[in-house]
Design an enzyme around this catalytic site. Sequence first.
Site, PDB file in Angstrom:
ATOM      1  CB  SER A   1      63.914  44.819  81.720  1.00 50.52           C
ATOM      2  OG  SER A   1      64.050  43.595  82.410  1.00 50.52           O
TER       3      SER A   1
ATOM      4  CG  ASN B   1      65.915  47.835  94.629  1.00 48.16           C
ATOM      5  OD1 ASN B   1      64.704  47.696  94.836  1.00 48.16           O
ATOM      6  ND2 ASN B   1      66.448  47.709  93.431  1.00 48.16           N
TER       7      ASN B   1
ATOM      8  CB  CYS C   1      64.838  41.874  94.976  1.00 51.29           C
ATOM      9  SG  CYS C   1      65.912  43.140  94.312  1.00 51.29           S
TER      10      CYS C   1
ATOM     11  CB  VAL D   1      57.200  55.298  93.321  1.00 51.41           C
ATOM     12  CG1 VAL D   1      56.088  55.856  94.174  1.00 51.41           C
ATOM     13  CG2 VAL D   1      57.230  56.023  91.978  1.00 51.41           C
ATOM     14  CG  ASN D   2      62.081  50.743  92.212  1.00 54.04           C
ATOM     15  OD1 ASN D   2      62.362  50.975  91.041  1.00 54.04           O
ATOM     16  ND2 ASN D   2      62.839  50.014  92.996  1.00 54.04           N
ATOM     17  CB  THR D   3      60.095  51.237  87.623  1.00 56.89           C
ATOM     18  OG1 THR D   3      60.603  49.951  88.001  1.00 56.89           O
ATOM     19  CG2 THR D   3      61.255  52.183  87.362  1.00 56.89           C
TER      20      THR D   3
ATOM     21  N   GLY E   1      59.950  60.176  90.751  1.00 57.94           N
ATOM     22  CA  GLY E   1      58.986  59.672  89.782  1.00 57.94           C
ATOM     23  C   GLY E   1      58.612  60.750  88.777  1.00 57.94           C
TER      24      GLY E   1
END
Length: 309
Positions: free
Chosen positions: A76, A133, A136, A197-199, A249
């Site tokens: 994070s 990205n 958000c 993928v993103n997280t 990923g």
Amino acid sequence: MLLLDEMGRLQTNLCGIQLENPVIAASGTYGYGVEFSTVADLNAMGGLVVKGLSREPIAGNPPPRLFETEAGMINSIGLQNIGARAFVAEKLPALRQLRTAIFANVFGYQPGDYAEVIRVLEDAEGIAGYELNVSCPNTKHGGIYFSSDPVLLSELVALIRPLARRPLIVKLSPNVARIEPLAKAAEEAGADAISLVNTFVSLAIDAHTRRARIGAGFGGLSGPAIKPIALRLVYEASQAVRIPVIGLGGIRTGEDAAEFLVAGATAIQVGTANFWDPEAPCRIARELDEYLKKESIHDVQQLVGTLQI
């Protein structure tokens, strides 16, 4: 180092950008690239996506920001970065000296934020393409995530498309019920490619203190733990769109990379592996080449989309 005849097997065309190989360092895991120049041959990877850039500098989230899980990592960071203008002035000059394709990751909390970053970057040389990205919250619309609403996503991509003369990649989040509507929305609004993928949103707890192990509470899970899910989402997205898909990923080896190509990815990105092996993108490119030789495959693109279910 790969020999010239070996490199031919790995050459990849991504949205008109010629890559020496399909292995790209993922955003948020390789800084601005220049920091790794003494520990890895940056010219041996196909591409490099710099950490996310915003219109103004961002300090990021409170520590701790990283936690190692049984099969991956939760982070994070809070999108800490120096801002688009400082990137152009301080980091991009060194990146221009590389043969490797440089992609700028762009984010914001309102559509206008994305547009301003693109305007700043459009005036600079040395960038091959952009990666939006979209994971958000859209503060203008009450915190709804761009990545979870096809309409908001379509509006954002449609806004940015005419502003960008370079290829536009949209990085999708896996934190959705179905990936296909988002992939199609990005394509129809003008995206040249999608990456995923993103997280995954996650939580780690210290049973003794009864507190979250991440300063901000929740974080994003990445690493080997997410690979089977990422493969499934890459396959589903590649079946839904005609534009290239970039898969990521949990990729740690050349065979991991091959699996994503078989699932439908044109190129792949390496992320979490960079934290323990900064040379991972270069090593994975070499391992992928060895895999191709063993399988008697003369062109890496012969793998793409060959999964049989």
